[in-house]
Design a protein around this motif. Sequence first.
Motif, PDB file in Angstrom:
ATOM      1  N   THR A   1       0.818  -1.206   0.000  1.00  0.00           N
ATOM      2  CA  THR A   1       0.000   0.000   0.000  1.00  0.00           C
ATOM      3  C   THR A   1       0.850   1.254   0.000  1.00  0.00           C
ATOM      4  O   THR A   1       1.983   1.268   0.488  1.00  0.00           O
ATOM      5  N   SER A   2       0.276   2.296  -0.572  1.00  0.00           N
ATOM      6  CA  SER A   2       0.878   3.615  -0.574  1.00  0.00           C
ATOM      7  C   SER A   2      -0.237   4.633  -0.681  1.00  0.00           C
ATOM      8  O   SER A   2      -1.230   4.399  -1.363  1.00  0.00           O
ATOM      9  N   TYR A   3      -0.038   5.745  -0.024  1.00  0.00           N
ATOM     10  CA  TYR A   3      -1.011   6.816  -0.131  1.00  0.00           C
ATOM     11  C   TYR A   3      -0.416   7.981  -0.907  1.00  0.00           C
ATOM     12  O   TYR A   3      -0.809   9.123  -0.745  1.00  0.00           O
ATOM     13  N   ARG A   4       0.508   7.613  -1.803  1.00  0.00           N
ATOM     14  CA  ARG A   4       1.117   8.506  -2.789  1.00  0.00           C
ATOM     15  C   ARG A   4       1.245   7.692  -4.067  1.00  0.00           C
ATOM     16  O   ARG A   4       1.189   6.470  -4.041  1.00  0.00           O
ATOM     17  N   GLY A   5       1.479   8.357  -5.169  1.00  0.00           N
ATOM     18  CA  GLY A   5       1.675   7.629  -6.408  1.00  0.00           C
ATOM     19  C   GLY A   5       3.008   6.906  -6.412  1.00  0.00           C
ATOM     20  O   GLY A   5       3.967   7.353  -5.786  1.00  0.00           O
ATOM     21  N   PRO A   6       3.101   5.779  -7.124  1.00  0.00           N
ATOM     22  CA  PRO A   6       4.367   5.052  -7.230  1.00  0.00           C
ATOM     23  C   PRO A   6       5.229   5.602  -8.362  1.00  0.00           C
ATOM     24  O   PRO A   6       4.815   6.482  -9.116  1.00  0.00           O
ATOM     25  N   ALA A   7       6.407   5.046  -8.491  1.00  0.00           N
ATOM     26  CA  ALA A   7       7.302   5.298  -9.621  1.00  0.00           C
ATOM     27  C   ALA A   7       7.577   3.955 -10.268  1.00  0.00           C
ATOM     28  O   ALA A   7       7.614   2.926  -9.583  1.00  0.00           O
ATOM     29  N   ILE A   8       7.765   3.942 -11.582  1.00  0.00           N
ATOM     30  CA  ILE A   8       8.081   2.696 -12.284  1.00  0.00           C
ATOM     31  C   ILE A   8       9.131   2.978 -13.348  1.00  0.00           C
ATOM     32  O   ILE A   8       9.149   4.064 -13.946  1.00  0.00           O
ATOM     33  N   ALA A   9      10.025   2.018 -13.556  1.00  0.00           N
ATOM     34  CA  ALA A   9      11.057   2.115 -14.581  1.00  0.00           C
ATOM     35  C   ALA A   9      11.244   0.738 -15.191  1.00  0.00           C
ATOM     36  O   ALA A   9      11.014  -0.280 -14.524  1.00  0.00           O
ATOM     37  N   ALA A  10      11.671   0.708 -16.457  1.00  0.00           N
ATOM     38  CA  ALA A  10      11.806  -0.561 -17.173  1.00  0.00           C
ATOM     39  C   ALA A  10      13.104  -0.612 -17.959  1.00  0.00           C
ATOM     40  O   ALA A  10      13.599   0.398 -18.448  1.00  0.00           O
ATOM     41  N   ALA A  11      13.633  -1.826 -18.048  1.00  0.00           N
ATOM     42  CA  ALA A  11      14.751  -2.157 -18.925  1.00  0.00           C
ATOM     43  C   ALA A  11      14.381  -3.503 -19.537  1.00  0.00           C
ATOM     44  O   ALA A  11      14.483  -4.538 -18.871  1.00  0.00           O
ATOM     45  N   GLY A  12      13.894  -3.482 -20.768  1.00  0.00           N
ATOM     46  CA  GLY A  12      13.376  -4.713 -21.356  1.00  0.00           C
ATOM     47  C   GLY A  12      12.163  -5.167 -20.570  1.00  0.00           C
ATOM     48  O   GLY A  12      11.284  -4.379 -20.273  1.00  0.00           O
ATOM     49  N   ARG A  13      12.124  -6.439 -20.182  1.00  0.00           N
ATOM     50  CA  ARG A  13      10.996  -6.954 -19.393  1.00  0.00           C
ATOM     51  C   ARG A  13      11.226  -6.819 -17.885  1.00  0.00           C
ATOM     52  O   ARG A  13      10.375  -7.179 -17.099  1.00  0.00           O
ATOM     53  N   ARG A  14      12.380  -6.289 -17.488  1.00  0.00           N
ATOM     54  CA  ARG A  14      12.654  -6.078 -16.063  1.00  0.00           C
ATOM     55  C   ARG A  14      12.045  -4.735 -15.659  1.00  0.00           C
ATOM     56  O   ARG A  14      12.332  -3.704 -16.259  1.00  0.00           O
ATOM     57  N   LEU A  15      11.221  -4.775 -14.613  1.00  0.00           N
ATOM     58  CA  LEU A  15      10.568  -3.578 -14.096  1.00  0.00           C
ATOM     59  C   LEU A  15      10.974  -3.353 -12.650  1.00  0.00           C
ATOM     60  O   LEU A  15      11.191  -4.314 -11.902  1.00  0.00           O
ATOM     61  N   TYR A  16      11.057  -2.101 -12.276  1.00  0.00           N
ATOM     62  CA  TYR A  16      11.230  -1.708 -10.886  1.00  0.00           C
ATOM     63  C   TYR A  16      10.061  -0.816 -10.517  1.00  0.00           C
ATOM     64  O   TYR A  16       9.666   0.055 -11.292  1.00  0.00           O
ATOM     65  N   LEU A  17       9.514  -1.037  -9.337  1.00  0.00           N
ATOM     66  CA  LEU A  17       8.419  -0.233  -8.809  1.00  0.00           C
ATOM     67  C   LEU A  17       8.865   0.299  -7.450  1.00  0.00           C
ATOM     68  O   LEU A  17       9.393  -0.453  -6.630  1.00  0.00           O
TER      69      LEU A  17
ATOM     70  N   TRP B   1       7.763   3.061  -4.072  1.00  0.00           N
ATOM     71  CA  TRP B   1       6.657   3.795  -3.461  1.00  0.00           C
ATOM     72  C   TRP B   1       7.003   4.172  -2.032  1.00  0.00           C
ATOM     73  O   TRP B   1       7.873   3.579  -1.405  1.00  0.00           O
ATOM     74  N   ALA B   2       6.291   5.180  -1.540  1.00  0.00           N
ATOM     75  CA  ALA B   2       6.348   5.546  -0.126  1.00  0.00           C
ATOM     76  C   ALA B   2       5.340   4.653   0.580  1.00  0.00           C
ATOM     77  O   ALA B   2       4.158   4.640   0.226  1.00  0.00           O
ATOM     78  N   GLY B   3       5.799   3.900   1.544  1.00  0.00           N
ATOM     79  CA  GLY B   3       4.950   2.906   2.193  1.00  0.00           C
ATOM     80  C   GLY B   3       3.789   3.498   2.974  1.00  0.00           C
ATOM     81  O   GLY B   3       3.779   4.679   3.329  1.00  0.00           O
ATOM     82  N   GLY B   4       2.825   2.640   3.232  1.00  0.00           N
ATOM     83  CA  GLY B   4       1.671   3.017   4.029  1.00  0.00           C
ATOM     84  C   GLY B   4       1.959   2.974   5.521  1.00  0.00           C
ATOM     85  O   GLY B   4       1.065   3.232   6.320  1.00  0.00           O
ATOM     86  N   ASP B   5       3.197   2.659   5.909  1.00  0.00           N
ATOM     87  CA  ASP B   5       3.572   2.628   7.321  1.00  0.00           C
ATOM     88  C   ASP B   5       3.684   4.051   7.869  1.00  0.00           C
ATOM     89  O   ASP B   5       3.675   5.020   7.121  1.00  0.00           O
ATOM     90  N   LYS B   6       3.775   4.163   9.178  1.00  0.00           N
ATOM     91  CA  LYS B   6       3.800   5.465   9.840  1.00  0.00           C
ATOM     92  C   LYS B   6       4.970   6.337   9.377  1.00  0.00           C
ATOM     93  O   LYS B   6       4.847   7.551   9.282  1.00  0.00           O
ATOM     94  N   GLN B   7       6.102   5.719   9.050  1.00  0.00           N
ATOM     95  CA  GLN B   7       7.280   6.479   8.622  1.00  0.00           C
ATOM     96  C   GLN B   7       7.293   6.757   7.120  1.00  0.00           C
ATOM     97  O   GLN B   7       8.159   7.468   6.642  1.00  0.00           O
ATOM     98  N   HIS B   8       6.379   6.176   6.362  1.00  0.00           N
ATOM     99  CA  HIS B   8       6.344   6.314   4.895  1.00  0.00           C
ATOM    100  C   HIS B   8       7.694   5.922   4.284  1.00  0.00           C
ATOM    101  O   HIS B   8       8.239   6.608   3.431  1.00  0.00           O
ATOM    102  N   ARG B   9       8.233   4.774   4.751  1.00  0.00           N
ATOM    103  CA  ARG B   9       9.529   4.321   4.247  1.00  0.00           C
ATOM    104  C   ARG B   9       9.444   3.977   2.763  1.00  0.00           C
ATOM    105  O   ARG B   9       8.439   3.465   2.282  1.00  0.00           O
ATOM    106  N   LEU B  10      10.535   4.238   2.079  1.00  0.00           N
ATOM    107  CA  LEU B  10      10.623   3.907   0.655  1.00  0.00           C
ATOM    108  C   LEU B  10      10.770   2.402   0.478  1.00  0.00           C
ATOM    109  O   LEU B  10      11.496   1.747   1.227  1.00  0.00           O
ATOM    110  N   ASN B  11      10.084   1.888  -0.520  1.00  0.00           N
ATOM    111  CA  ASN B  11      10.131   0.475  -0.874  1.00  0.00           C
ATOM    112  C   ASN B  11      10.412   0.356  -2.359  1.00  0.00           C
ATOM    113  O   ASN B  11       9.969   1.191  -3.158  1.00  0.00           O
ATOM    114  N   VAL B  12      11.112  -0.694  -2.728  1.00  0.00           N
ATOM    115  CA  VAL B  12      11.382  -0.996  -4.129  1.00  0.00           C
ATOM    116  C   VAL B  12      11.178  -2.492  -4.324  1.00  0.00           C
ATOM    117  O   VAL B  12      11.585  -3.294  -3.478  1.00  0.00           O
ATOM    118  N   ILE B  13      10.545  -2.853  -5.421  1.00  0.00           N
ATOM    119  CA  ILE B  13      10.335  -4.259  -5.761  1.00  0.00           C
ATOM    120  C   ILE B  13      10.586  -4.404  -7.259  1.00  0.00           C
ATOM    121  O   ILE B  13      10.462  -3.437  -8.005  1.00  0.00           O
TER     122      ILE B  13
END
Length: 181
Positions: free
Chosen positions: A49-65, A67-79
Amino acid sequence: SFHSPALAFSGNTLILAWAGADGRLNVARLGTPGPSFGEIFNKVTLDETSYRGPAIAAAGRRLYLAWAGGDKQHRLNVIQSDNGGVDWENKATLNESTSMQPALTITGHADRRMVYLAWTGTDPAHHLNYLSAPLGSSYFSGKQTISQTSVAGPALVEFQGGLYVSWSGTDSANHLNVAPF
């Protein structure tokens, strides 16, 4: 969605990412120009979850997403996904926070590609920050905080071999800025 979506181009396909009205992150393929233009295909709803928009980037079929997490600290996450967004793995929750939409881009050539993640900090002045990771990795390091400050999340792009950032300034007119990163 109540927040900005993100687009990436992957393997001749447009990929759309967004935080739904419920805060859950979604990724889908968009129909190409023609009868299916704008239709959503292969939508995946993540358990993130995120209460902000995510970011996405691609290199071929590899994607990175990212976002600022839905946790209290809004920690950054990447998958990442190695199959165009069908499956997602190697999630990293970073020890960095933002209350705004982050930015992602992939730079470089061949085996020297890097993923860059930029965000507006939660410090009182809202400085811009960035980290990088080798393509295929979820280990982001080399944090840099620059002197520029922003009222919103930044944008990143590679252009003619250089990395550029754009942001809305904290001056009284919130001027738009673009600079090499």
